[in-house]
Design a protein around this motif. Structure first.
Motif, PDB file in Angstrom:
ATOM      1  N   ARG A 198      51.920  50.854  55.385  1.00  0.00           N
ATOM      2  CA  ARG A 198      50.805  51.289  54.530  1.00  0.00           C
ATOM      3  C   ARG A 198      51.076  50.779  53.110  1.00  0.00           C
ATOM      4  N   GLU A 199      50.237  49.854  52.689  1.00  0.00           N
ATOM      5  CA  GLU A 199      50.392  49.243  51.377  1.00  0.00           C
ATOM      6  C   GLU A 199      49.197  49.597  50.495  1.00  0.00           C
ATOM      7  N   ALA A 200      49.400  49.443  49.178  1.00  0.00           N
ATOM      8  CA  ALA A 200      48.276  49.568  48.253  1.00  0.00           C
ATOM      9  C   ALA A 200      47.271  48.461  48.557  1.00  0.00           C
ATOM     10  N   TRP A 201      45.996  48.735  48.334  1.00  0.00           N
ATOM     11  CA  TRP A 201      44.986  47.720  48.626  1.00  0.00           C
ATOM     12  C   TRP A 201      43.903  47.689  47.553  1.00  0.00           C
ATOM     13  N   ILE A 202      43.291  46.507  47.437  1.00  0.00           N
ATOM     14  CA  ILE A 202      42.191  46.264  46.504  1.00  0.00           C
ATOM     15  C   ILE A 202      41.004  45.769  47.311  1.00  0.00           C
ATOM     16  N   GLU A 203      39.839  46.335  47.040  1.00  0.00           N
ATOM     17  CA  GLU A 203      38.621  45.966  47.777  1.00  0.00           C
ATOM     18  C   GLU A 203      37.709  45.142  46.878  1.00  0.00           C
ATOM     19  N   LEU A 204      37.252  44.000  47.405  1.00  0.00           N
ATOM     20  CA  LEU A 204      36.267  43.161  46.730  1.00  0.00           C
ATOM     21  C   LEU A 204      34.920  43.311  47.425  1.00  0.00           C
ATOM     22  N   LYS A 205      33.858  43.150  46.645  1.00  0.00           N
ATOM     23  CA  LYS A 205      32.505  43.240  47.213  1.00  0.00           C
ATOM     24  C   LYS A 205      31.654  42.079  46.720  1.00  0.00           C
ATOM     25  N   ASN A 206      30.849  41.523  47.648  1.00  0.00           N
ATOM     26  CA  ASN A 206      29.884  40.489  47.308  1.00  0.00           C
ATOM     27  C   ASN A 206      28.544  41.171  47.046  1.00  0.00           C
ATOM     28  N   THR A 207      28.113  41.166  45.806  1.00  0.00           N
ATOM     29  CA  THR A 207      26.888  41.884  45.425  1.00  0.00           C
ATOM     30  C   THR A 207      25.626  41.049  45.612  1.00  0.00           C
ATOM     31  N   SER A 208      25.765  39.794  46.026  1.00  0.00           N
ATOM     32  CA  SER A 208      24.601  38.919  46.167  1.00  0.00           C
ATOM     33  C   SER A 208      24.063  38.970  47.592  1.00  0.00           C
ATOM     34  N   PHE A 209      22.980  38.239  47.802  1.00  0.00           N
ATOM     35  CA  PHE A 209      22.362  38.147  49.126  1.00  0.00           C
ATOM     36  C   PHE A 209      22.771  36.871  49.859  1.00  0.00           C
ATOM     37  N   SER A 210      23.784  36.180  49.354  1.00  0.00           N
ATOM     38  CA  SER A 210      24.276  34.970  49.988  1.00  0.00           C
ATOM     39  C   SER A 210      25.773  35.118  50.266  1.00  0.00           C
ATOM     40  N   THR A 211      26.291  34.258  51.113  1.00  0.00           N
ATOM     41  CA  THR A 211      27.701  34.287  51.484  1.00  0.00           C
ATOM     42  C   THR A 211      28.535  33.533  50.447  1.00  0.00           C
ATOM     43  N   TYR A 212      29.748  34.039  50.196  1.00  0.00           N
ATOM     44  CA  TYR A 212      30.625  33.369  49.230  1.00  0.00           C
ATOM     45  C   TYR A 212      32.057  33.455  49.726  1.00  0.00           C
ATOM     46  N   ASN A 213      32.800  32.349  49.580  1.00  0.00           N
ATOM     47  CA  ASN A 213      34.204  32.289  49.971  1.00  0.00           C
ATOM     48  C   ASN A 213      35.071  32.507  48.739  1.00  0.00           C
ATOM     49  N   VAL A 214      35.917  33.534  48.766  1.00  0.00           N
ATOM     50  CA  VAL A 214      36.732  33.902  47.597  1.00  0.00           C
ATOM     51  C   VAL A 214      38.100  33.208  47.617  1.00  0.00           C
ATOM     52  N   ARG A 215      38.333  32.320  48.559  1.00  0.00           N
ATOM     53  CA  ARG A 215      39.622  31.625  48.570  1.00  0.00           C
ATOM     54  C   ARG A 215      39.805  30.853  47.258  1.00  0.00           C
ATOM     55  N   GLY A 216      41.031  30.854  46.762  1.00  0.00           N
ATOM     56  CA  GLY A 216      41.329  30.157  45.507  1.00  0.00           C
ATOM     57  C   GLY A 216      41.150  31.025  44.278  1.00  0.00           C
ATOM     58  N   MET A 217      40.522  32.200  44.403  1.00  0.00           N
ATOM     59  CA  MET A 217      40.404  33.112  43.274  1.00  0.00           C
ATOM     60  C   MET A 217      41.736  33.849  43.095  1.00  0.00           C
ATOM     61  N   TYR A 218      41.902  34.494  41.933  1.00  0.00           N
ATOM     62  CA  TYR A 218      43.187  35.096  41.584  1.00  0.00           C
ATOM     63  C   TYR A 218      43.035  36.584  41.265  1.00  0.00           C
ATOM     64  N   LEU A 219      44.100  37.328  41.595  1.00  0.00           N
ATOM     65  CA  LEU A 219      44.229  38.734  41.217  1.00  0.00           C
ATOM     66  C   LEU A 219      45.523  38.900  40.431  1.00  0.00           C
ATOM     67  N   THR A 220      45.471  39.745  39.416  1.00  0.00           N
ATOM     68  CA  THR A 220      46.664  39.988  38.607  1.00  0.00           C
ATOM     69  C   THR A 220      46.642  41.396  38.035  1.00  0.00           C
ATOM     70  N   THR A 221      47.837  41.902  37.731  1.00  0.00           N
ATOM     71  CA  THR A 221      47.984  43.184  37.030  1.00  0.00           C
ATOM     72  C   THR A 221      48.753  42.998  35.716  1.00  0.00           C
ATOM     73  N   ASP A 222      48.904  41.754  35.300  1.00  0.00           N
ATOM     74  CA  ASP A 222      49.644  41.411  34.073  1.00  0.00           C
ATOM     75  C   ASP A 222      48.655  41.201  32.931  1.00  0.00           C
ATOM     76  N   ARG A 223      48.673  42.064  31.948  1.00  0.00           N
ATOM     77  CA  ARG A 223      47.723  41.980  30.834  1.00  0.00           C
ATOM     78  C   ARG A 223      47.984  40.770  29.928  1.00  0.00           C
ATOM     79  N   SER A 224      49.123  40.174  30.046  1.00  0.00           N
ATOM     80  CA  SER A 224      49.430  39.045  29.160  1.00  0.00           C
ATOM     81  C   SER A 224      48.504  37.860  29.401  1.00  0.00           C
ATOM     82  N   VAL A 225      47.838  37.833  30.563  1.00  0.00           N
ATOM     83  CA  VAL A 225      46.945  36.707  30.850  1.00  0.00           C
ATOM     84  C   VAL A 225      45.706  36.749  29.967  1.00  0.00           C
TER      85      VAL A 225
END
Length: 340
Positions: A47-74
């Motif tokens: 059981r790990e922590a998890w983050i949920e993403l949602k596509n709010t549009s009416f079309s399909t989108y591939n999120v590969r290559g996008m980034y997630l971070t918890t480092d504020r220095s960015v």
């Protein structure tokens, strides 16, 4: 001619980048759970922590290559894109689940190792501390969405509901589906929300099957018992007809009715001619006995009677009659027995 080609190429690249950027803008952070003790498990039962993403549009989108971070220095504007990317976790390609359909969701596991699965990210998420989470575009420079998650208790989540973030209790956590459930949701959608893995559906289906089989067993058992009793009753009726009994009952009722009328008339006359009434009653009873015997078909009365056919003495004397002379002085002459 070359200038026109270069212009068209630049226009195409600009248009594609604009469309790509606009598509990425439709991906938002939807729900975050930092301390997972009873929520979903990964392929290895952890059981790990998890983050949920949602596509709010009416079309399909591939999120590969996008980034997630918890480092504020960015957030430093002076930081170069390669340096910023080093402090982020990329959403890898090669998994169809990264293609998010219209108004669909995607769960990404944190505090994990990317070698364990395509949806496992190494982005660090503390369990019981506030954490800032950001979603960046594939270029590593464009911030798409971010949220500051407060310190959460075990199995609580921080979810976006109608554009507003709020803490949800463990029983209200909704991984993989909408955080806000409309009042007019369909029964199918509600069942899917309450039973995401289909266990209740399987149990209910098996229960219905076994219940129908039990009903069929009860029906055929009762039907077979009824048919056996009906066959037995038919055999008894064929062997012992009830017609004579019915006639006896009818005759008894008729004679009883007549007797009752006669007695009632006698009581009305205060005992006058009582002997007559008694005689009539006696005759009625006699008639009853005779009539009952008459309607009892199949009654055979056998009385024994001595005929003497097996009497040895009578047979012997029948064949050996003695000779009786008339004259006592005459000599005895034997005679031959006469056959009759």
């Amino acid at each position: 001619m070359n200038n026109i080609r270069l212009l068209l190429g630049a226009l195409l690249i600009t248009t594609s980048s604009t469309m790509f950027g606009q598509g990425a803008k439709n991906i938002v952070l939807s729900e975050v759970l930092t301390n997972n003790t009873t929520s979903i498990q990964d392929e290895y039962g952890r059981r790990e922590a998890w983050i949920e993403l949602k596509n709010t549009s009416f079309s399909t989108y591939n999120v590969r290559g996008m980034y997630l971070t918890t480092d504020r220095s960015v957030l430093d504007k002076q930081m170069s894109a390669p340096e910023r990317i080093k402090r982020m976790s990329v959403i890898p390609s090669g998994d169809d689940r990264t293609v998010i359909g219209a108004h669909k969701h995607l769960l990404l596991l944190c505090n994990s190792n990317p070698t364990e699965g395509k949806l496992h990210l190494s982005v660090p998420v503390p369990l019981s501390e506030p954490v800032w989470i950001a979603l960046y575009n594939g270029n590593g420079t464009e911030l798409i969405d971010s949220v500051t998650v407060p310190a959460l208790a075990a199995d609580q989540s921080y979810a976006r509901v109608k554009g507003q973030w709020s803490v949800k209790s463990p029983e209200s956590v909704t991984p993989g589906i909408d955080n806000f459930i409309e009042a007019n949701e369909s029964k199918v959608a509600k069942f899917k929300r309450e039973d995401p893995h289909g266990f209740a559906m399987a149990i209910m289906a098996m229960g219905i099957v076994f219940f129908c089989l039990a009903l069929l067993w009860i029906f055929f058992t009762l039907f077979g018992s009824i048919m056996r009793h009906a066959e037995t009753a038919k055999k008894v009726a064929n062997k012992q007809p009830i017609k004579p009994i019915t006639k006896t009952v009818e005759k008894t009722i008729e004679i009883g009715h007549k007797t009752g009328n006669i007695m009632q008339e006698g009581f009305d006359k205060k005992g006058i001619d009582m002997e007559v009434y008694m005689a009539v009653i006696g005759m009625a009873l006699k008639q009853y006995e005779d009539d009952v015997h008459d309607v009892e078909s199949g009654v055979i009365t056998i009385k024994s009677k001595d005929t003497g056919w097996d009497d040895e003495y009578s047979q012997m004397t029948h064949w050996h009659d003695p000779f009786i002379p008339t004259d006592h002085n005459a000599p005895h002459i034997p005679t031959t027995p006469e056959l009759h």
